[in-house]
Design a protein around this motif. Structure first.
Motif, PDB file in Angstrom:
ATOM      1  N   GLY A 114      35.688  78.564  96.810  1.00  0.00           N
ATOM      2  CA  GLY A 114      35.814  78.329  98.239  1.00  0.00           C
ATOM      3  C   GLY A 114      35.530  76.890  98.631  1.00  0.00           C
ATOM      4  O   GLY A 114      36.243  76.305  99.454  1.00  0.00           O
ATOM      5  N   GLY A 115      34.478  76.305  98.046  1.00  0.00           N
ATOM      6  CA  GLY A 115      34.169  74.915  98.360  1.00  0.00           C
ATOM      7  C   GLY A 115      35.280  73.976  97.950  1.00  0.00           C
ATOM      8  O   GLY A 115      35.640  73.046  98.683  1.00  0.00           O
ATOM      9  N   ALA A 116      35.856  74.213  96.758  1.00  0.00           N
ATOM     10  CA  ALA A 116      36.956  73.371  96.294  1.00  0.00           C
ATOM     11  C   ALA A 116      38.203  73.558  97.155  1.00  0.00           C
ATOM     12  O   ALA A 116      38.934  72.610  97.430  1.00  0.00           O
ATOM     13  N   ALA A 117      38.453  74.802  97.586  1.00  0.00           N
ATOM     14  CA  ALA A 117      39.629  75.076  98.403  1.00  0.00           C
ATOM     15  C   ALA A 117      39.547  74.383  99.760  1.00  0.00           C
ATOM     16  O   ALA A 117      40.564  73.997 100.340  1.00  0.00           O
ATOM     17  N   LEU A 118      38.327  74.195 100.273  1.00  0.00           N
ATOM     18  CA  LEU A 118      38.150  73.552 101.578  1.00  0.00           C
ATOM     19  C   LEU A 118      38.124  72.034 101.494  1.00  0.00           C
ATOM     20  O   LEU A 118      38.157  71.363 102.534  1.00  0.00           O
ATOM     21  N   SER A 119      38.062  71.488 100.291  1.00  0.00           N
ATOM     22  CA  SER A 119      37.899  70.043 100.147  1.00  0.00           C
ATOM     23  C   SER A 119      39.003  69.207 100.798  1.00  0.00           C
ATOM     24  O   SER A 119      38.721  68.102 101.269  1.00  0.00           O
ATOM     25  N   PRO A 120      40.279  69.663 100.853  1.00  0.00           N
ATOM     26  CA  PRO A 120      41.293  68.838 101.533  1.00  0.00           C
ATOM     27  C   PRO A 120      40.987  68.586 103.014  1.00  0.00           C
ATOM     28  O   PRO A 120      41.450  67.600 103.579  1.00  0.00           O
ATOM     29  N   TRP A 121      40.225  69.487 103.628  1.00  0.00           N
ATOM     30  CA  TRP A 121      39.876  69.324 105.042  1.00  0.00           C
ATOM     31  C   TRP A 121      38.599  68.504 105.231  1.00  0.00           C
ATOM     32  O   TRP A 121      38.127  68.324 106.343  1.00  0.00           O
ATOM     33  N   LEU A 122      38.028  68.044 104.121  1.00  0.00           N
ATOM     34  CA  LEU A 122      36.751  67.335 104.207  1.00  0.00           C
ATOM     35  C   LEU A 122      36.895  65.869 103.814  1.00  0.00           C
ATOM     36  O   LEU A 122      36.019  65.290 103.188  1.00  0.00           O
ATOM     37  N   SER A 123      38.016  65.276 104.172  1.00  0.00           N
ATOM     38  CA  SER A 123      38.269  63.890 103.786  1.00  0.00           C
ATOM     39  C   SER A 123      37.703  62.881 104.783  1.00  0.00           C
ATOM     40  O   SER A 123      37.683  61.686 104.517  1.00  0.00           O
ATOM     41  N   ARG A 124      37.240  63.363 105.931  1.00  0.00           N
ATOM     42  CA  ARG A 124      36.708  62.447 106.946  1.00  0.00           C
ATOM     43  C   ARG A 124      35.204  62.278 106.790  1.00  0.00           C
ATOM     44  O   ARG A 124      34.490  63.256 106.544  1.00  0.00           O
ATOM     45  N   PRO A 125      34.699  61.070 106.942  1.00  0.00           N
ATOM     46  CA  PRO A 125      33.248  60.830 106.798  1.00  0.00           C
ATOM     47  C   PRO A 125      32.394  61.696 107.718  1.00  0.00           C
ATOM     48  O   PRO A 125      31.296  62.092 107.357  1.00  0.00           O
ATOM     49  N   VAL A 126      32.894  62.020 108.929  1.00  0.00           N
ATOM     50  CA  VAL A 126      32.100  62.824 109.857  1.00  0.00           C
ATOM     51  C   VAL A 126      31.847  64.207 109.293  1.00  0.00           C
ATOM     52  O   VAL A 126      30.779  64.810 109.526  1.00  0.00           O
ATOM     53  N   ALA A 127      32.803  64.735 108.523  1.00  0.00           N
ATOM     54  CA  ALA A 127      32.610  66.049 107.915  1.00  0.00           C
ATOM     55  C   ALA A 127      31.457  66.021 106.935  1.00  0.00           C
ATOM     56  O   ALA A 127      30.646  66.948 106.870  1.00  0.00           O
ATOM     57  N   TRP A 128      31.367  64.917 106.183  1.00  0.00           N
ATOM     58  CA  TRP A 128      30.280  64.816 105.202  1.00  0.00           C
ATOM     59  C   TRP A 128      28.929  64.614 105.861  1.00  0.00           C
ATOM     60  O   TRP A 128      27.910  65.026 105.334  1.00  0.00           O
ATOM     61  N   ARG A 129      28.918  63.957 107.013  1.00  0.00           N
ATOM     62  CA  ARG A 129      27.649  63.834 107.728  1.00  0.00           C
ATOM     63  C   ARG A 129      27.136  65.213 108.147  1.00  0.00           C
ATOM     64  O   ARG A 129      25.932  65.490 108.050  1.00  0.00           O
ATOM     65  N   LEU A 130      28.042  66.062 108.609  1.00  0.00           N
ATOM     66  CA  LEU A 130      27.647  67.410 109.004  1.00  0.00           C
ATOM     67  C   LEU A 130      27.190  68.221 107.790  1.00  0.00           C
ATOM     68  O   LEU A 130      26.178  68.931 107.847  1.00  0.00           O
ATOM     69  N   ILE A 131      27.927  68.125 106.680  1.00  0.00           N
ATOM     70  CA  ILE A 131      27.568  68.868 105.472  1.00  0.00           C
ATOM     71  C   ILE A 131      26.226  68.390 104.926  1.00  0.00           C
ATOM     72  O   ILE A 131      25.335  69.195 104.613  1.00  0.00           O
ATOM     73  N   ASP A 132      26.072  67.073 104.791  1.00  0.00           N
ATOM     74  CA  ASP A 132      24.814  66.542 104.272  1.00  0.00           C
ATOM     75  C   ASP A 132      23.645  66.889 105.180  1.00  0.00           C
ATOM     76  O   ASP A 132      22.543  67.192 104.714  1.00  0.00           O
ATOM     77  N   GLY A 133      23.878  66.840 106.495  1.00  0.00           N
ATOM     78  CA  GLY A 133      22.810  67.187 107.420  1.00  0.00           C
ATOM     79  C   GLY A 133      22.398  68.644 107.286  1.00  0.00           C
ATOM     80  O   GLY A 133      21.202  68.962 107.258  1.00  0.00           O
ATOM     81  N   ALA A 134      23.390  69.537 107.165  1.00  0.00           N
ATOM     82  CA  ALA A 134      23.081  70.965 107.017  1.00  0.00           C
ATOM     83  C   ALA A 134      22.356  71.232 105.706  1.00  0.00           C
ATOM     84  O   ALA A 134      21.361  71.966 105.667  1.00  0.00           O
TER      85      ALA A 134
END
Length: 205
Positions: free
Chosen positions: A164-184
């Motif tokens: 599931g994480g790998a399947a969602l990776s195409p939608w996680l190319s923006r830095p803001v997405a990683w800020r949310l993931i890292d924060g969580a």
């Protein structure tokens, strides 16, 4: 026997689905596609080995050595705190998206060691796999079938995280997405470390 299998599947599944340090780490690797199947496989193997050991009596030995649990508790607090600090720092400072650098580049050796640490330095893993789940399994008609059901739950869950994480990776190319993931992830790691430090759910000597 089917009832024992389904009981093991449901009990183990209900315990491991709760997001914890292990799950968050595997999911983070999967979204970056950094050796995530290696990490998931290690988690599955560790669960299966610990569950088997618990069903065959190691739980009694662990209960007789409370100092061991106490040492693991504080080692886990330190390691989870370290992971939380770095995740929250990335959330504040930002990182490049997956399309650029994919965040931290980690080798297989680093991933294996970190996965083992997240798994083996968490006392809750031992309480669940060596004490709680085997205690329920001992009451079933077939302990082996119960163990098979519990093992199936672990394999299914970590496979789902990795896929599931790998399947969602195409939608996680923006830095803001990683800020949310890292924060969580950082907040979850910090919450688990705090829970361990205060002894919630952990029997201390």
């Amino acid at each position: 026997m089917l009832e024992s299998y389904l009981t093991g599947l449901v009990v183990c599944g209900g315990i491991i689905v709760a997001i914890g340090a292990q799950n968050a780490y595997v999911l983070g690797l999967a979204t970056r596609r950094q050796y995530h199947w290696w990490s998931a496989g290690l988690c599955m193997g560790a669960d299966l080995a610990l569950l088997a050991l618990g069903m065959f009596g190691v739980s009694a030995l662990l209960l007789a050595m409370p100092a061991t649990l106490e040492a693991m508790r504080w080692a886990g607090v330190a390691f989870l705190g370290w992971l939380a600090f770095h995740a929250l720092r990335r959330a504040l400072t930002g990182r490049q998206g997956l399309g650029l650098a994919g965040g931290e580049v980690r080798g297989l050796r680093q991933v294996v060691l970190a996965t083992l640490a997240v798994t083996l330095l968490n006392p809750q893993v031992y309480l669940d796999t060596l004490l709680l789940i085997p205690a329920i399994g001992a009451q079933q008609d077939s302990a082996a079938t119960f163990l098979a059901g519990a093992g199936t739950a672990s394999v299914l869950w970590f496979s789902l995280l990795a896929w599931g994480g790998a399947a969602l990776s195409p939608w996680l190319s923006r830095p803001v997405a990683w800020r949310l993931i890292d924060g969580a992830i950082g907040m979850m790691m910090a919450a688990i470390a705090l829970k361990l430090a205060t002894g919630q759910g952990i029997p201390v000597a």
